[in-house]
Design a protein around this motif. Structure first.
Motif, PDB file in Angstrom:
ATOM      1  N   ILE A  32      51.783  32.559  48.797  1.00 51.15           N
ATOM      2  CA  ILE A  32      50.551  32.657  49.574  1.00 51.15           C
ATOM      3  C   ILE A  32      50.761  33.681  50.673  1.00 51.15           C
ATOM      4  O   ILE A  32      51.758  33.624  51.397  1.00 51.15           O
ATOM      5  N   VAL A  33      49.835  34.625  50.777  1.00 52.71           N
ATOM      6  CA  VAL A  33      49.863  35.614  51.847  1.00 52.71           C
ATOM      7  C   VAL A  33      48.660  35.355  52.752  1.00 52.71           C
ATOM      8  O   VAL A  33      47.514  35.339  52.283  1.00 52.71           O
ATOM      9  N   CYS A  34      48.933  35.121  54.033  1.00 53.54           N
ATOM     10  CA  CYS A  34      47.867  34.913  55.001  1.00 53.54           C
ATOM     11  C   CYS A  34      48.213  35.666  56.280  1.00 53.54           C
ATOM     12  O   CYS A  34      49.341  36.155  56.433  1.00 53.54           O
ATOM     13  N   VAL A  42      45.099  36.197  43.307  1.00 53.32           N
ATOM     14  CA  VAL A  42      43.890  35.386  43.444  1.00 53.32           C
ATOM     15  C   VAL A  42      43.396  35.494  44.882  1.00 53.32           C
ATOM     16  O   VAL A  42      43.916  34.802  45.772  1.00 53.32           O
ATOM     17  N   PRO A  43      42.432  36.376  45.156  1.00 57.01           N
ATOM     18  CA  PRO A  43      41.845  36.425  46.502  1.00 57.01           C
ATOM     19  C   PRO A  43      40.800  35.318  46.646  1.00 57.01           C
ATOM     20  O   PRO A  43      39.953  35.130  45.769  1.00 57.01           O
ATOM     21  N   ILE A  44      40.887  34.567  47.738  1.00 55.17           N
ATOM     22  CA  ILE A  44      39.879  33.543  48.006  1.00 55.17           C
ATOM     23  C   ILE A  44      38.721  34.217  48.743  1.00 55.17           C
ATOM     24  O   ILE A  44      38.894  34.720  49.852  1.00 55.17           O
ATOM     25  N   LEU A  45      37.566  34.243  48.097  1.00 56.22           N
ATOM     26  CA  LEU A  45      36.403  34.931  48.659  1.00 56.22           C
ATOM     27  C   LEU A  45      35.804  34.124  49.807  1.00 56.22           C
ATOM     28  O   LEU A  45      35.865  32.899  49.790  1.00 56.22           O
ATOM     29  N   ARG A  46      35.223  34.836  50.823  1.00 56.06           N
ATOM     30  CA  ARG A  46      35.128  36.289  50.895  1.00 56.06           C
ATOM     31  C   ARG A  46      36.362  36.938  51.497  1.00 56.06           C
ATOM     32  O   ARG A  46      36.770  38.025  51.136  1.00 56.06           O
ATOM     33  N   ARG A  81      53.458  34.857  37.715  1.00 57.65           N
ATOM     34  CA  ARG A  81      53.644  34.896  39.164  1.00 57.65           C
ATOM     35  C   ARG A  81      52.267  35.058  39.786  1.00 57.65           C
ATOM     36  O   ARG A  81      51.531  35.987  39.449  1.00 57.65           O
ATOM     37  N   VAL A  82      51.903  34.148  40.690  1.00 55.94           N
ATOM     38  CA  VAL A  82      50.571  34.163  41.297  1.00 55.94           C
ATOM     39  C   VAL A  82      50.692  34.396  42.797  1.00 55.94           C
ATOM     40  O   VAL A  82      51.448  33.701  43.481  1.00 55.94           O
ATOM     41  N   LEU A  83      49.948  35.377  43.287  1.00 59.72           N
ATOM     42  CA  LEU A  83      49.865  35.663  44.712  1.00 59.72           C
ATOM     43  C   LEU A  83      48.452  35.324  45.183  1.00 59.72           C
ATOM     44  O   LEU A  83      47.484  35.870  44.666  1.00 59.72           O
ATOM     45  N   ILE A  84      48.333  34.410  46.139  1.00 59.43           N
ATOM     46  CA  ILE A  84      47.040  34.026  46.704  1.00 59.43           C
ATOM     47  C   ILE A  84      46.857  34.751  48.028  1.00 59.43           C
ATOM     48  O   ILE A  84      47.763  34.743  48.869  1.00 59.43           O
ATOM     49  N   THR A  85      45.706  35.374  48.231  1.00 56.65           N
ATOM     50  CA  THR A  85      45.428  36.035  49.507  1.00 56.65           C
ATOM     51  C   THR A  85      44.284  35.319  50.221  1.00 56.65           C
ATOM     52  O   THR A  85      43.209  35.113  49.652  1.00 56.65           O
ATOM     53  N   ASP A  86      44.533  34.929  51.464  1.00 61.00           N
ATOM     54  CA  ASP A  86      43.533  34.287  52.299  1.00 61.00           C
ATOM     55  C   ASP A  86      43.957  34.502  53.751  1.00 61.00           C
ATOM     56  O   ASP A  86      45.028  34.033  54.138  1.00 61.00           O
TER      57      ASP A  86
END
Length: 216
Positions: free
Chosen positions: A165-167, A80-84, A132-137
């Motif tokens: 979460i990957v930041c 799940v990429p948080i736009l933009r 499994r959910v990976l969030i990118t922000d």
């Protein structure tokens, strides 16, 4: 045992290198995008440890049968990429998770209230509870966007303990909010920065990651 938020800052030299490139105000957009891609790749690599579902099997080598471990294709993986700005990390993440489903969530910050406003939501109505959910922000600053994202995911059946979460940079304010609301959540960041300025931007941070990625 009490669950507690865990934040990993991998000491990998490539992560440190690309973080330095991304921080530099003189870095042009084309190189900044490359830095985001590489950070997305290496941070996702770290996040995938003991997170991707596996299954035990056997394979036939040219000489003998031996035990083997494979990624279990029956358990879904989603990014799940948080736009933009989350799109900047997506390409690197996808190179390691090529079969993952991609669900876009568009949030923008109201500069007056610093609260997130949703302008695009492509999440499914209900996730498989084993997903499994990976969030990118790239930036966890005030915590508003990531808290809104987590609330939406949990509402749709996502288990926070199966979420990563990957930041690129995180501020204590966001980490404190996540820790209080989602103990047991795991975050992978290239760095934890000292704090926020009066405008809610991370210091020293990266500047506006979305603008730098897209040259706007």
């Amino acid at each position: 045992m009490t669950l507690q938020l865990r934040v990993y800052v991998p000491p990998h030299p490539l992560i440190k290198h690309w973080l330095a490139v991304a921080r530099d105000a003189a870095t042009p957009s084309v190189l900044f995008r490359s830095a985001m891609t590489e950070l997305g790749r290496w941070l996702t690599y770290e996040a995938a440890r003991e997170w991707l579902p596996t299954e035990e099997t056997t394979v036939q080598t040219p000489l003998a049968t031996c035990a083997a471990t494979l990624i279990n294709p029956q358990i879904p993986v989603a990014v799940v990429p948080i736009l933009r700005a989350g799109l900047g990390l997506l390409e690197g993440a996808q190179t390691l998770l090529p079969l993952a489903s991609i669900y876009h969530l568009g949030l923008m910050r109201d500069e007056a209230t610093l609260e997130p406003m949703c302008y695009l939501n492509k999440l499914p109505e209900k996730f498989n509870p084993e997903t499994r959910v990976l969030i990118t922000d790239p930036m966890l600053a005030t915590g508003g966007s990531i808290m809104a994202t987590m609330a939406e995911l949990v509402h749709r059946g996502v288990d926070p303990s199966l979420t990563r979460i990957v930041c690129v940079v995180a501020a204590p304010a966001a980490l404190q909010k996540l820790s209080a609301a989602y103990p047991g959540l795991i975050i992978y960041s290239a760095c934890i920065d000292e704090g926020l300025n009066e405008h809610g931007f991370i210091v020293p941070g990266l500047g506006d990651a979305g603008d730098r990625i897209f040259g706007t």
